[in-house]
Design a protein around this motif. Sequence first.
Motif, PDB file in Angstrom:
ATOM      1  N   GLU A  32       3.686  -8.672   5.886  1.00 25.04           N
ATOM      2  CA  GLU A  32       4.605  -7.958   6.788  1.00 25.04           C
ATOM      3  C   GLU A  32       4.128  -6.525   6.980  1.00 25.04           C
ATOM      4  O   GLU A  32       3.581  -5.899   6.071  1.00 25.04           O
ATOM      5  CB  GLU A  32       6.011  -7.942   6.203  1.00 25.04           C
ATOM      6  CG  GLU A  32       7.024  -7.219   7.093  1.00 25.04           C
ATOM      7  CD  GLU A  32       8.371  -7.008   6.429  1.00 25.04           C
ATOM      8  OE1 GLU A  32       9.319  -6.612   7.136  1.00 25.04           O
ATOM      9  OE2 GLU A  32       8.471  -7.224   5.210  1.00 25.04           O
ATOM     10  N   VAL A  33       4.340  -5.993   8.184  1.00 26.55           N
ATOM     11  CA  VAL A  33       3.994  -4.605   8.491  1.00 26.55           C
ATOM     12  C   VAL A  33       5.276  -3.844   8.811  1.00 26.55           C
ATOM     13  O   VAL A  33       6.061  -4.263   9.669  1.00 26.55           O
ATOM     14  CB  VAL A  33       3.036  -4.523   9.701  1.00 26.55           C
ATOM     15  CG1 VAL A  33       2.673  -3.066  10.004  1.00 26.55           C
ATOM     16  CG2 VAL A  33       1.774  -5.342   9.440  1.00 26.55           C
TER      17      VAL A  33
ATOM     18  N   GLY B 188      -3.954   4.495   7.775  1.00 28.09           N
ATOM     19  CA  GLY B 188      -3.447   3.583   6.759  1.00 28.09           C
ATOM     20  C   GLY B 188      -2.099   3.957   6.181  1.00 28.09           C
ATOM     21  O   GLY B 188      -1.346   3.105   5.727  1.00 28.09           O
ATOM     22  N   ASP B 189      -1.782   5.253   6.188  1.00 27.53           N
ATOM     23  CA  ASP B 189      -0.525   5.662   5.583  1.00 27.53           C
ATOM     24  C   ASP B 189       0.645   5.626   6.567  1.00 27.53           C
ATOM     25  O   ASP B 189       1.765   5.957   6.211  1.00 27.53           O
ATOM     26  CB  ASP B 189      -0.645   7.065   4.978  1.00 27.53           C
ATOM     27  CG  ASP B 189      -1.102   8.096   5.992  1.00 27.53           C
ATOM     28  OD1 ASP B 189      -1.275   7.729   7.179  1.00 27.53           O
ATOM     29  OD2 ASP B 189      -1.292   9.259   5.615  1.00 27.53           O
ATOM     30  N   ARG B 190       0.390   5.233   7.819  1.00 25.63           N
ATOM     31  CA  ARG B 190       1.478   5.148   8.799  1.00 25.63           C
ATOM     32  C   ARG B 190       2.277   3.850   8.656  1.00 25.63           C
ATOM     33  O   ARG B 190       3.416   3.786   9.083  1.00 25.63           O
ATOM     34  CB  ARG B 190       0.931   5.239  10.226  1.00 25.63           C
ATOM     35  CG  ARG B 190       0.098   6.475  10.518  1.00 25.63           C
ATOM     36  CD  ARG B 190       0.910   7.742  10.435  1.00 25.63           C
ATOM     37  NE  ARG B 190       0.094   8.913  10.729  1.00 25.63           N
ATOM     38  CZ  ARG B 190       0.019   9.488  11.917  1.00 25.63           C
ATOM     39  NH1 ARG B 190       0.694   8.994  12.933  1.00 25.63           N
ATOM     40  NH2 ARG B 190      -0.733  10.551  12.089  1.00 25.63           N
ATOM     41  N   VAL B 191       1.642   2.814   8.153  1.00 23.99           N
ATOM     42  CA  VAL B 191       2.308   1.529   7.995  1.00 23.99           C
ATOM     43  C   VAL B 191       2.178   1.051   6.558  1.00 23.99           C
ATOM     44  O   VAL B 191       1.255   1.435   5.835  1.00 23.99           O
ATOM     45  CB  VAL B 191       1.738   0.450   8.950  1.00 23.99           C
ATOM     46  CG1 VAL B 191       1.931   0.859  10.404  1.00 23.99           C
ATOM     47  CG2 VAL B 191       0.269   0.180   8.649  1.00 23.99           C
ATOM     48  N   VAL B 192       3.116   0.209   6.153  1.00 26.63           N
ATOM     49  CA  VAL B 192       3.094  -0.398   4.819  1.00 26.63           C
ATOM     50  C   VAL B 192       2.921  -1.898   4.982  1.00 26.63           C
ATOM     51  O   VAL B 192       3.604  -2.524   5.798  1.00 26.63           O
ATOM     52  CB  VAL B 192       4.403  -0.096   4.049  1.00 26.63           C
ATOM     53  CG1 VAL B 192       4.428  -0.842   2.714  1.00 26.63           C
ATOM     54  CG2 VAL B 192       4.540   1.405   3.821  1.00 26.63           C
ATOM     55  N   GLU B 193       2.007  -2.478   4.246  1.00 20.96           N
ATOM     56  CA  GLU B 193       1.761  -3.913   4.279  1.00 20.96           C
ATOM     57  C   GLU B 193       2.289  -4.531   2.992  1.00 20.96           C
ATOM     58  O   GLU B 193       1.915  -4.100   1.892  1.00 20.96           O
ATOM     59  CB  GLU B 193       0.268  -4.204   4.433  1.00 20.96           C
ATOM     60  CG  GLU B 193      -0.310  -3.659   5.734  1.00 20.96           C
ATOM     61  CD  GLU B 193      -1.799  -3.885   5.841  1.00 20.96           C
ATOM     62  OE1 GLU B 193      -2.352  -4.661   5.019  1.00 20.96           O
ATOM     63  OE2 GLU B 193      -2.431  -3.291   6.729  1.00 20.96           O
ATOM     64  N   THR B 194       3.170  -5.539   3.123  1.00 20.55           N
ATOM     65  CA  THR B 194       3.843  -6.129   1.977  1.00 20.55           C
ATOM     66  C   THR B 194       3.823  -7.645   2.065  1.00 20.55           C
ATOM     67  O   THR B 194       3.992  -8.208   3.157  1.00 20.55           O
ATOM     68  CB  THR B 194       5.311  -5.640   1.906  1.00 20.55           C
ATOM     69  OG1 THR B 194       5.337  -4.208   1.956  1.00 20.55           O
ATOM     70  CG2 THR B 194       5.973  -6.102   0.619  1.00 20.55           C
ATOM     71  N   ALA B 195       3.645  -8.307   0.951  1.00 21.74           N
ATOM     72  CA  ALA B 195       3.668  -9.765   0.916  1.00 21.74           C
ATOM     73  C   ALA B 195       5.012 -10.283   1.410  1.00 21.74           C
ATOM     74  O   ALA B 195       6.070  -9.785   1.023  1.00 21.74           O
ATOM     75  CB  ALA B 195       3.409 -10.254  -0.510  1.00 21.74           C
TER      76      ALA B 195
ATOM     77  N   ASN C 146       0.844  -1.189   0.000  1.00 28.94           N
ATOM     78  CA  ASN C 146       0.000   0.000   0.000  1.00 28.94           C
ATOM     79  C   ASN C 146       0.879   1.239   0.000  1.00 28.94           C
ATOM     80  O   ASN C 146       0.533   2.273   0.522  1.00 28.94           O
ATOM     81  CB  ASN C 146      -0.957   0.002   1.196  1.00 28.94           C
ATOM     82  CG  ASN C 146      -0.241   0.118   2.523  1.00 28.94           C
ATOM     83  OD1 ASN C 146       0.990   0.142   2.564  1.00 28.94           O
ATOM     84  ND2 ASN C 146      -0.985   0.203   3.608  1.00 28.94           N
ATOM     85  N   SER C 147       2.049   1.136  -0.629  1.00 31.95           N
ATOM     86  CA  SER C 147       3.026   2.219  -0.618  1.00 31.95           C
ATOM     87  C   SER C 147       2.552   3.437  -1.391  1.00 31.95           C
ATOM     88  O   SER C 147       3.159   4.494  -1.313  1.00 31.95           O
ATOM     89  CB  SER C 147       4.369   1.734  -1.194  1.00 31.95           C
ATOM     90  OG  SER C 147       4.192   1.243  -2.512  1.00 31.95           O
ATOM     91  N   SER C 148       1.462   3.301  -2.170  1.00 30.91           N
ATOM     92  CA  SER C 148       0.941   4.441  -2.910  1.00 30.91           C
ATOM     93  C   SER C 148       0.043   5.325  -2.051  1.00 30.91           C
ATOM     94  O   SER C 148      -0.493   6.321  -2.515  1.00 30.91           O
ATOM     95  CB  SER C 148       0.149   3.946  -4.130  1.00 30.91           C
ATOM     96  OG  SER C 148      -0.941   3.149  -3.716  1.00 30.91           O
ATOM     97  N   ALA C 149      -0.138   4.935  -0.774  1.00 29.60           N
ATOM     98  CA  ALA C 149      -0.991   5.726   0.124  1.00 29.60           C
ATOM     99  C   ALA C 149      -0.435   7.136   0.273  1.00 29.60           C
ATOM    100  O   ALA C 149       0.764   7.376   0.147  1.00 29.60           O
ATOM    101  CB  ALA C 149      -1.066   5.054   1.493  1.00 29.60           C
TER     102      ALA C 149
END
Length: 205
Positions: free
Chosen positions: A141-142, A124-131, A42-45
């Motif tokens: 992963e957070v 939502g823009d405070r953390v990034v969720e990645t496979a 969600n790095s585009s947040a």
Amino acid sequence: MRNYVVCLPLVALIGCEATLPIAEVPTAVPPVVTEAAMPESNSSAKKLFEKIEKTEEEWKKHLSEHEYHVLREKGTERAYTGEYDKHFEHGAYACAGCGLVLFESETKFDSRCGWPAFYAAKAGDRVVETADHSFGMVRVEVTCARCGGHLGHVFDDAPGQPTGQRFCINSVSLDFIPKAKLKAEQLEVDAPPKPAEPAPPKGEE
């Protein structure tokens, strides 16, 4: 018996990365999360802050050995040993690497998994969720959106919570800010810089 002995170090190692029943003590490797339900990123947040980038040598000087292992090397603290596992004081939890407020005490709950658990991040823009495909599993992963520090993992295994999610976070990745000190520190950490006031025209006070 031999298989049981071999599996114990793996469970201790993956720690909060495992999906765990909310009311049970961890005893086995969890079910695999499906690819269809997993966000790639969600790095585009929308970003409300500037990213912090340091060399690994700079991070080693800035963090303790334990903090560096978890935040920068994606390590995991042992279950039931973290400072904030059973901590429920009112306040907020900031990234231990850069100070960005990530979670609030109102969303923290006792998942009995051995690590601090939250059902939502502050925004939502405070953390990034990645496979994350490590350890032969498919997980989410957070990480901190500002400094990239590893926080833990998020699972959809908390049906009793408002979001149904469990953010399983390492205590060492967090710094707690008591409610009494929260406003001042939030302003310092989170607020964008105020624009400079225009100078008054000459001859005016």
